[in-house]
Each structure stands twice: as C-alpha cells, then as structure tokens.
Design an enzyme around this catalytic site. Structure first.
Site, short mmCIF file in Angstrom:
data_model
loop_
_atom_site.label_atom_id
_atom_site.label_comp_id
_atom_site.label_asym_id
_atom_site.label_seq_id
_atom_site.Cartn_x
_atom_site.Cartn_y
_atom_site.Cartn_z
N GLY A 7 14.35 -1.34 3.66
CA GLY A 7 14.84 0.03 3.15
C GLY A 7 15.00 0.03 1.49
N ALA A 8 13.91 -0.64 1.01
CA ALA A 8 14.06 -0.72 -0.65
C ALA A 8 13.85 0.74 -0.94
CB ALA A 8 13.24 -1.76 -0.91
N GLY A 10 14.67 3.72 -0.03
CA GLY A 10 15.76 4.69 0.46
C GLY A 10 16.83 4.91 -0.73
N THR A 12 20.16 4.38 -1.10
CA THR A 12 20.91 3.06 -1.57
C THR A 12 19.93 1.89 -1.74
OG1 THR A 12 22.72 3.88 0.14
CG2 THR A 12 22.40 1.51 -0.27
N GLY A 13 18.81 1.68 -0.89
CA GLY A 13 18.11 0.54 -1.14
C GLY A 13 17.61 0.46 -2.59
N LYS A 41 2.09 3.11 0.33
CA LYS A 41 2.99 3.99 0.07
C LYS A 41 3.25 4.32 -1.50
CE LYS A 41 5.15 6.01 4.19
NZ LYS A 41 6.33 6.29 4.71
N LYS A 124 27.11 0.32 13.86
CA LYS A 124 27.11 -0.60 12.90
C LYS A 124 28.17 -1.84 13.48
CE LYS A 124 26.14 2.32 9.05
NZ LYS A 124 27.03 3.26 8.09
#
Lengths: 338, 338
Positions: A7-8, A10, A12-13, A41, A124
């Site tokens: 999720g780099a 995103g 937060t990422g 991408k 979670k």
C-alpha cells in the site's frame, strides 16, 4: 533495516515511505510490495525513482512466492484499504515463515473498542488475532484522526481547496475530546516505532493533539475571522443512520460500507469518546507522547493557519478521478483507513 | 474491600473465597452472588457459616436488580463454568452501572491465543471485548494448568484416589513446557492481584512452575520408585480428534463440547506450547513471578510427595454424584475452566 510495505502509494503508505527514505540514522532499505498489474503505474515508477525497490507481490498467489520475497526483510508494514484487511492473512503467514522480525498490520486509524464500535476495527481485530495465533512479532500503530479530514469549510469558500470534513456537522454537544494527528507526521512516528524495542508486541497510539469539534470550530473562527454555522446532530440521529445501514449488511467494497464507516468513526470519536489517550491506555496502548517526548509534531493551529494561508493540501487527491458523485463521500469516509 | 463473587462454590471460586476470608491485611467482605434456587444448598449454607454474605442474584433476571446488588461493591469476580461465560454479560453491564471498580471475568485457565486455539477461550475473548466496549475496569487472571489434573496414575494404583490426568497420554514428544499452578494457590494470588493497582486493566498469569509432560513423568517415577508407561500420541492424532468433534458443532452444555475442550487444552499446552510465560508476555500478560517475587507458592515436587504420602485430594469432588460414566471425562476436561 529492510522494510517491506504494502500500500506504498496510498495516503498513509506514501507518508511512511517518505519518512523512511528521509531517515539518516538509521537508514532504511524500502521495498514496495506491488501487485503485478500495478508495476507500471506512474505512482509506482515515481517511488522507484525515489529509491524504493519495487517488488511484485500477489496476495492471492502462492504463499511460497510471498515467503521468498520476505526472506531477509526485518519489518513488514501493511497500509492497504481498511475494508480489505482480511487479504493480509497470506502476507502474515508468509511473514511468519520468512522470519520477519516485526509485522505492522493495517491499523493506522482512531482508537476504538476492539469489537462493536467500528466495522473496520472489527475486521482489524480478526487480523490481529490471527497474528497472535501464529505468534508473529507485531506492532499495532493507531494514529487518531487526521487534521486533514477535520477542518470544516468556511462560509467564504476560501479553504474549500483543502478542507474535507469527515462528518456532516457536530455530533452531540460537540464537547467530546479526541486525538488528532497531522497525516504528514505519521511517517516519522512509524520510523521511530519500528526501531524501538519497547514497542514490540505492543499497541501504540501516535497523536499530536486532543481537541473537541467545538474547539476546532472555535479555533477556525478565531484564525479566519469568519463565523461558522454549527449544525449539531443528536447522538440518536447518528445511531439511527448507523442502524439503518447495518440492517442492509453492506459488503466491505460497497459505497454503503464506506458511509457506514464514516458514521461509525464520527460516533466513536465524538459520542462514545473512544479516540482518547485515556481510553487507549485502558486498552493497553503505549502513546508516542510518553515514548517520544522530544518528537516535534505539527500543531493543529499551525496547520489551520497553513490552510488559511493557501498552503494546505487536500488529502486523497488520488481519488479525484472517481465519479464526481461518489468522490466526496468516499474520500471523507476513507479518512484514516487507508 | 467489598468483593462479590459468582460461582463461589465451584473449584476455583471456593479457593478464592477461602483466601479472601483468611486474609488479614487487607480484610475483605465477601459476597456470594447465588442463584435463587441454590440459596438453601448445603455448600451455600456452609459458606454463610464461614462468614460469607449470601445474596440472591439471577443473571437472567432484570438488570436493575443486579445493579442494586452491586452498588458499593469494589470488585466482582466471575468463576462460573467456562462454557457459560456469555451469561456474564448482564453482570458486566450491571457492574458498569453500579460503578464497580474492577471486574474479573471468568478466565482462570491456561494461556492461549485469543481466538482459534480453545473454544472456551474464544468465548472468553468475546466477554472481554464486551468489557472493553463498555469501558469497565477489569483484570484478567489466568492460572496455567493445575497440578491436580496433571498427575498420571501409577501402575500400583496407590495414587488413584487423587490423580486425575487431563489428557490420555503424552502429546507429541512430550517435551513442550507449560505453566502449572497448585489449585490451592489461586486464591492467594487473586487476593494479591485485586488489591494491586499495577494489575488494573491488565492480564495476569499466575503460575508456580513450568514443566513438560516428560518432566512430570520423570519426577513421579523418581519419587514413587515405579515405572510409568509412556503412551505418546502424535500431534496429528489429536488434531484429527479435534476436527472430528468440531465438525459436529457441539453446544457448550454438551458432553461433546467438554471432550473437545479437553483435547484442545492438551493440544494448546503440549503441542502449540501456548501456556508459557514467554507466550503470555508476548500477549501482554504480567506474571505473578515478576509482580510478587516473595510469594510462597507450593512446589510441584512437594505436591507429588503429598499425594504419594496419601495426603492428596482429588479435585472436582463435587462432581462425584454425576452418573459414573460421565464423571471422569467431565471432571478431567473441566479442569481449569470452573
């Protein structure tokens, strides 16, 4: 220290990656676990240009491939979409087999009861229980609510470019305090936390300030010189909205689920009062305020001034290509979840 | 300090009550919450004779009555049957309303993963999550495995009067260590824990020793001079037995559920190795070994000698009136759960 992140790109990422790349003592080798279809991408290529190692990883693929990817990795961080956290399970199993020294599941949100307060948090907890079941070293990091999704718009429209209020008005009497963090500080917090032995197998609340919705409105009025309308929404009305959506059992990838999450965050933070350092301590969290008293976090007041000065930045800019009708809702509800 | 206990006549409940009554600094006022139909039972009248205040309490009755009963009570302890822990929910809600300062849910068993290792533990986790959801001060106390259910019988039959092996043989290679406690020490541990501010909102593992099944067999052979048959049961065979019963989804009040729990305890302690101070620390437990280094616990060796000398006592004597066919199974499986 070798850190792999999923999720780099995103919200937060990307701040975590940025902070890890900027860190000089210690330095981090950063690996972005990227789904095969996303390897080309522009956002991924941009990461590569910055020095991130891009590695193809398919969470739905064979576990042996995931394990191979993770051999030698010290820390794995998950910053995937909150509604998809169950997809992490193969990554968690592979981390165990590969001997990963610390796994950060995708929490990065507000403090809430482990079950029954937020549908996202409920999932979670299931992930965390799986981690505990297989005895994998972990750290849970929650970050409170973002500054960036808690600024109401001004009547003049001058901060519309950056403001994105999570909730449609003020819950209850507006006096319930909650923990807030500038999204840009999350990365630096994480860089400290993952190199700190005190946080191993612990939950950590990273936060900057504690404010109520009324205090936020007061501050914005004072700094802008404008008068805000305060639309108070009774707790019962929010409860009714939640019950109405829950009755339809929305799937985690539906728009209804996102709206449900939005109402639940609002209710949990502003009515139940879950998102406080006190409740976090009760639940067993350590806090960055105790762990890192020297940390120079961004103040909420200076953030507001920054936005008033025209230097703010709207979060979730990557969502702006979504159909117009759904953008605002989706963006505001996903807030701290991505 | 006013302490109300539910399950005061059970195996765990009775040792807790005994320790609280014997304590002189501090002293405790002990209240046994008793179901209306049990008020005239000989065991209840015996408690009353000893100085326990007997109060009628119906968990299925109106919550206002439960709340009234708990006003002014400092600590509530639940030591009900492990398969009935969901019945605690009204008591927990009433404790919150009444302002109880600390609630001990019915744990009092081995350390295990919060979910997926023991069906009994799974239910306890749901109870704990409810406590956290309503923000009620709590302490979880687990006690490892009892000495009293881990002594195999001798070929001579001389300790049959007291021995009650939980498991039918030795799991795997028999070398996995697990935490053990003399059931008689549990009360004194609880008396310390509930007056200790460090244990508030924490999980605590109370234990005396850490031994493997082979070490227990070795010790018994050495002290008795007899040779024991060692029936090793492969992990896969226990897994198969568990899967077979799980497939029938037994109800918590059935004999099959008790057998399932028995197999799961055995597997969790002796194959997975869940019931250790190390795994407890990973899960966030404090331990009595660190908290109370001066605590004079009974050693396992002296317990074995006591039994060899004819001074042992079989646990679950109160189950002896059950139909003969089910007694042994039920008694051994319920081990630390009641």
């Amino acid at each position: 220290m070798k850190v792999a992140i999923i999720g780099a790109t995103g919200q937060t990422g990307s701040v975590i990656v940025q902070a890890l790349l900027e860190s000089t003592a210690p330095t981090f080798e950063v690996i972005a676990l990227t789904r095969p279809s996303s390897l080309q991408k522009p956002t991924v290529l941009e990461l590569q240009r910055k020095g991130v190692k891009i590695v193809s990883a398919d969470l739905g693929g064979p576990q042996s491939a995931l394990t191979e990817t993770l051999v030698g990795v010290d820390v794995v961080i998950s910053a995937i979409y909150g509604g998809s956290v169950m997809d992490e399970i193969p990554l968690i199993n592979a981390s165990k087999t590969a001997g990963v020294k610390r796994y950060l599941p995708c929490f990065f949100a507000t403090v809430a009861a482990p079950k029954g307060a937020l549908c996202l948090r409920d999932m979670k907890e299931d992930v965390l229980n799986h981690i505990k079941n297989i005895y994998l070293p972990f750290t849970v990091v929650d970050v409170g609510w973002w500054y960036q999704v808690n600024l109401p718009k001004l009547p003049s429209g001058r901060i519309d470019y950056a403001a994105m209020e999570t909730a449609d008005g003020i819950a209850g009497d507006g006096n319930v305090p909650f923990a807030l963090t500038d999204v840009r500080d999350i990365g630096s917090y994480v860089a400290r936390i993952i190199t700190d032995s005190r946080t191993l197998n612990q939950m950590v609340l990273a936060y900057n300030e504690v404010l109520s919705q009324n205090q936020i409105y007061d501050l914005l009025e004072r700094l802008s010189g404008e008068k805000l309308e305060r639309k108070y929404v009774p707790a019962e009305a929010i409860e009714a909205s939640i019950a109405e959506i829950e009755a339809t059992s929305p799937s985690p990838d539906s728009m209804e689920f996102v709206t449900l999450a939005q109402y639940q965050y609002w209710y949990s933070c502003c009515v139940r009062g879950d998102n406080t350092p006190e409740y976090a301590a009760y639940l067993g969290y350590l806090t960055t305020m105790e762990l890192y008293p020297d940390f120079e976090w961004r103040g909420f007041k200076s953030y507001v001034q920054e936005v008033l000065d025209g230097n703010g930045k709207r979060v979730y800019e990557h969502l702006k290509d979504l159909p117009a009708a759904s953008t605002d809702k989706k963006a505001s509800a996903m807030d701290t979840a991505v």
